[in-house]
Design a protein around this motif. Structure first.
Motif, PDB file in Angstrom:
ATOM      1  N   LEU A 180       0.861  -1.181   0.000  1.00  0.00           N
ATOM      2  CA  LEU A 180       0.000   0.000   0.000  1.00  0.00           C
ATOM      3  C   LEU A 180       0.895   1.227   0.000  1.00  0.00           C
ATOM      4  N   HIS A 181       0.778   2.034  -1.073  1.00  0.00           N
ATOM      5  CA  HIS A 181       1.533   3.287  -1.141  1.00  0.00           C
ATOM      6  C   HIS A 181       0.661   4.366  -0.516  1.00  0.00           C
ATOM      7  N   LEU A 182       1.121   4.948   0.578  1.00  0.00           N
ATOM      8  CA  LEU A 182       0.293   5.967   1.241  1.00  0.00           C
ATOM      9  C   LEU A 182      -0.097   7.074   0.281  1.00  0.00           C
ATOM     10  N   ASP A 188      -0.475   1.888 -18.778  1.00  0.00           N
ATOM     11  CA  ASP A 188       0.609   1.078 -18.218  1.00  0.00           C
ATOM     12  C   ASP A 188       1.080   1.757 -16.932  1.00  0.00           C
ATOM     13  N   LEU A 189       2.104   1.201 -16.329  1.00  0.00           N
ATOM     14  CA  LEU A 189       2.603   1.743 -15.062  1.00  0.00           C
ATOM     15  C   LEU A 189       3.030   3.198 -15.213  1.00  0.00           C
ATOM     16  N   GLN A 190       3.781   3.520 -16.278  1.00  0.00           N
ATOM     17  CA  GLN A 190       4.318   4.881 -16.409  1.00  0.00           C
ATOM     18  C   GLN A 190       3.204   5.915 -16.532  1.00  0.00           C
ATOM     19  N   SER A 191       2.156   5.602 -17.282  1.00  0.00           N
ATOM     20  CA  SER A 191       1.080   6.586 -17.457  1.00  0.00           C
ATOM     21  C   SER A 191       0.384   6.848 -16.117  1.00  0.00           C
ATOM     22  N   PHE A 192       0.339   5.846 -15.244  1.00  0.00           N
ATOM     23  CA  PHE A 192      -0.175   6.057 -13.891  1.00  0.00           C
ATOM     24  C   PHE A 192       0.798   6.904 -13.072  1.00  0.00           C
ATOM     25  N   LEU A 193       2.069   6.568 -13.123  1.00  0.00           N
ATOM     26  CA  LEU A 193       3.048   7.270 -12.277  1.00  0.00           C
ATOM     27  C   LEU A 193       3.065   8.766 -12.587  1.00  0.00           C
ATOM     28  N   ASP A 194       2.875   9.139 -13.852  1.00  0.00           N
ATOM     29  CA  ASP A 194       2.870  10.558 -14.212  1.00  0.00           C
ATOM     30  C   ASP A 194       1.751  11.304 -13.453  1.00  0.00           C
ATOM     31  N   VAL A 195       0.577  10.681 -13.361  1.00  0.00           N
ATOM     32  CA  VAL A 195      -0.559  11.296 -12.657  1.00  0.00           C
ATOM     33  C   VAL A 195      -0.329  11.265 -11.141  1.00  0.00           C
ATOM     34  N   TYR A 196       0.191  10.148 -10.679  1.00  0.00           N
ATOM     35  CA  TYR A 196       0.436   9.940  -9.234  1.00  0.00           C
ATOM     36  C   TYR A 196       1.437  10.960  -8.694  1.00  0.00           C
ATOM     37  N   TYR A 197       2.521  11.208  -9.430  1.00  0.00           N
ATOM     38  CA  TYR A 197       3.513  12.181  -8.941  1.00  0.00           C
ATOM     39  C   TYR A 197       2.946  13.598  -8.980  1.00  0.00           C
ATOM     40  N   LEU A 217      11.521  -0.885  -3.127  1.00  0.00           N
ATOM     41  CA  LEU A 217      11.909  -0.321  -4.421  1.00  0.00           C
ATOM     42  C   LEU A 217      10.646  -0.198  -5.256  1.00  0.00           C
ATOM     43  N   ASP A 218      10.349   1.030  -5.721  1.00  0.00           N
ATOM     44  CA  ASP A 218       9.152   1.178  -6.554  1.00  0.00           C
ATOM     45  C   ASP A 218       9.423   2.137  -7.714  1.00  0.00           C
ATOM     46  N   SER A 219       8.355   2.577  -8.372  1.00  0.00           N
ATOM     47  CA  SER A 219       8.399   3.424  -9.576  1.00  0.00           C
ATOM     48  C   SER A 219       8.688   2.574 -10.828  1.00  0.00           C
ATOM     49  N   SER A 220       9.193   3.220 -11.877  1.00  0.00           N
ATOM     50  CA  SER A 220       9.234   2.615 -13.221  1.00  0.00           C
ATOM     51  C   SER A 220      10.119   1.367 -13.270  1.00  0.00           C
ATOM     52  N   ALA A 268      10.912  -5.522  -2.482  1.00  0.00           N
ATOM     53  CA  ALA A 268      11.058  -4.796  -3.748  1.00  0.00           C
ATOM     54  C   ALA A 268       9.902  -5.140  -4.677  1.00  0.00           C
ATOM     55  N   HIS A 269       9.457  -4.142  -5.440  1.00  0.00           N
ATOM     56  CA  HIS A 269       8.546  -4.412  -6.550  1.00  0.00           C
ATOM     57  C   HIS A 269       9.361  -5.141  -7.622  1.00  0.00           C
ATOM     58  N   ALA A 270       8.859  -6.260  -8.079  1.00  0.00           N
ATOM     59  CA  ALA A 270       9.543  -6.992  -9.152  1.00  0.00           C
ATOM     60  C   ALA A 270       8.543  -7.907  -9.843  1.00  0.00           C
ATOM     61  N   GLY A 271       8.650  -7.979 -11.176  1.00  0.00           N
ATOM     62  CA  GLY A 271       7.750  -8.872 -11.902  1.00  0.00           C
ATOM     63  C   GLY A 271       6.327  -8.347 -11.986  1.00  0.00           C
ATOM     64  N   GLU A 272       6.170  -7.012 -11.963  1.00  0.00           N
ATOM     65  CA  GLU A 272       4.865  -6.387 -12.249  1.00  0.00           C
ATOM     66  C   GLU A 272       4.825  -6.194 -13.772  1.00  0.00           C
ATOM     67  N   GLU A 273       5.714  -5.347 -14.270  1.00  0.00           N
ATOM     68  CA  GLU A 273       5.912  -5.220 -15.719  1.00  0.00           C
ATOM     69  C   GLU A 273       7.243  -5.828 -16.137  1.00  0.00           C
ATOM     70  N   ASP A 281       6.992  -7.687  -4.085  1.00  0.00           N
ATOM     71  CA  ASP A 281       5.791  -6.900  -4.346  1.00  0.00           C
ATOM     72  C   ASP A 281       5.368  -7.103  -5.800  1.00  0.00           C
ATOM     73  N   HIS A 282       4.144  -7.518  -5.981  1.00  0.00           N
ATOM     74  CA  HIS A 282       3.553  -7.970  -7.255  1.00  0.00           C
ATOM     75  C   HIS A 282       4.072  -9.383  -7.570  1.00  0.00           C
ATOM     76  N   GLY A 283       5.132  -9.493  -8.362  1.00  0.00           N
ATOM     77  CA  GLY A 283       5.698 -10.822  -8.649  1.00  0.00           C
ATOM     78  C   GLY A 283       4.873 -11.670  -9.605  1.00  0.00           C
ATOM     79  N   SER A 331      -4.005  -3.519  -2.038  1.00  0.00           N
ATOM     80  CA  SER A 331      -4.676  -2.585  -2.965  1.00  0.00           C
ATOM     81  C   SER A 331      -3.727  -1.671  -3.735  1.00  0.00           C
ATOM     82  N   ASP A 332      -2.450  -1.566  -3.330  1.00  0.00           N
ATOM     83  CA  ASP A 332      -1.446  -0.778  -4.061  1.00  0.00           C
ATOM     84  C   ASP A 332      -1.706   0.726  -3.946  1.00  0.00           C
ATOM     85  N   ASP A 333      -2.535   1.281  -4.829  1.00  0.00           N
ATOM     86  CA  ASP A 333      -2.845   2.719  -4.830  1.00  0.00           C
ATOM     87  C   ASP A 333      -4.360   2.878  -4.957  1.00  0.00           C
ATOM     88  N   PRO A 334      -5.085   2.608  -3.875  1.00  0.00           N
ATOM     89  CA  PRO A 334      -6.541   2.434  -4.003  1.00  0.00           C
ATOM     90  C   PRO A 334      -7.297   3.660  -4.502  1.00  0.00           C
TER      91      PRO A 334
END
Ligand code: HPA
Ligand code: ZN
Length: 344
Positions: A28-30, A66-75, A178-181, A206-211, A230-232, A287-290
């Protein structure tokens, strides 16, 4: 047929049962719990410009490829978090929401670099979050641990400097992650940072094996010494890796609704979490980023159980794994395991 076996078939009672199942949330990312209403209120309070004029526009922007398009909004959303009290408000709101989904223990990620790179002091971030977690424990008896994540799209020197900034807070941060892209930023890039973190007494995840490919999961285990992945979910592309995860009972913190929103799977019906469970992998659900992915942990349990025809006992096994995979002390762990086992 046990209670939950009978109940899960009939959806309203089954939903209530899965949602209320005592559980630990481990992924869960606060910052990912920042609902648009709070985002806009904090933007006004702190005089921050946002790309969204109102909550409707924000929610409309939550369509990701994809993950990056989410991260742009999240940051972009993170920019409204400025004062310690902002972090405290965000945190207590999450704990209150999670408690309604049966969460009895939460291990929450935060991304200090997202804030310190904007000039927010490290102390304001940690102390604000700590205040929210302490209030959650007092008010709702939800225990918690804090996990500091390094942003993997930044370089290893920046991660090392962040680790050094965290040393005065050593007793308040149980682990580093470890998270992000993920693509192009393999775990081994942070090998030396994680060596130092472990030498300083931090546990590692660590996040690994998501993308990223299955090899990133291996690197997380062998180079970063992670206690959980995390994910895997991409482990199932590699039978030898699956055999190892089963043999070593390495927990995966799987986030089904996140995976669908970020197009790791096209639909929840195609998600591999039930198959992984049935192969003997220690899977947990979070839930990751609910605020961005359309559901808190209870929604993840309920919708996954329905989409994959999972039984009540399978959901109980997942909840049990979440407690076993936590970084709790033995006393609280035993207490929560008993709650899971006797839940009916
Ligand atoms: N994956 C990677 N990094 C993240 C995520 C995620 O789902 N959420 C916040 N940072
Ligand atoms: Zn995540």
């Amino acid at each position: 047929m046990t209670g939950p076996e009978r109940l899960l078939g009939s959806s309203i009672a089954g939903e209530r049962w899965s949602r209320g199942l005592p559980k630990a949330e481990l992924h869960l990312h606060l910052e990912g719990t920042l609902e648009p209403e709070m985002m806009l209120a904090l933007a006004r309070r702190n005089g921050v410009d946002l790309p969204f004029p109102d909550v409707y526009a924000a929610r409309r922007a939550y369509v990701f490829d994809d993950l990056q398009s989410f991260l742009d909004v999240y940051y972009a959303g993170c920019s409204v978090l400025v004062e310690a009290e902002d972090f405290a408000e965000l945190t207590i709101a999450y704990v209150r929401r999670a408690a309604r989904d049966g969460v009895r223990h939460a291990e929450v990620f935060f991304d200090p670099q997202t804030h310190t790179d904007r000039g927010v002091p490290f102390a304001a971030v940690v102390e604000g979050i700590e205040a929210g977690l302490a209030e959650g424990e007092r008010e709702l008896d939800v225990s918690s641990r804090l996990i500091m994540c390094f942003l993997r799209h930044l370089d290893a020197d920046a991660a090392m400097a962040t680790l050094e900034a965290a040393l005065p807070y050593r007793d308040r941060i149980v682990a580093v992650g470890l998270d992000s892209s993920e693509r192009g930023n393999p775990p081994e890039k942070f090998g030396a940072v994680f060596d130092r973190a472990r030498a300083e007494g931090f546990l590692t995840v660590a996040h690994a094996g998501e993308e990223g490919p299955p090899d990133y999961i291996r690197q997380a285990l062998d180079r970063l010494g992670v206690r959980r992945v995390d994910h895997g979910v991409r482990c199932t592309e590699d039978d030898d890796l699956v055999a190892r995860l089963v043999a070593e009972q390495i927990p995966l913190t799987v986030c089904p609704l996140s995976n669908v929103r970020l197009r790791v799977f096209d639909t929840l019906e195609e998600h591999n979490v039930a198959a992984m469970l049935r192969r003997g992998i220690r899977v947990t659900i979070s839930s990751d980023d609910p605020a961005y992915f359309g559901g808190y942990v209870g929604d993840n349990y309920v919708q996954t159980a329905q989409a994959l025809a999972m039984s009540g006992e399978e959901m109980r096994t997942i909840a049990r794994s979440s407690v076993l995979a936590s970084f709790l002390d033995d006393t609280r762990r035993a207490e929560l395991l008993a709650e899971v086992d006797t839940y009916s």
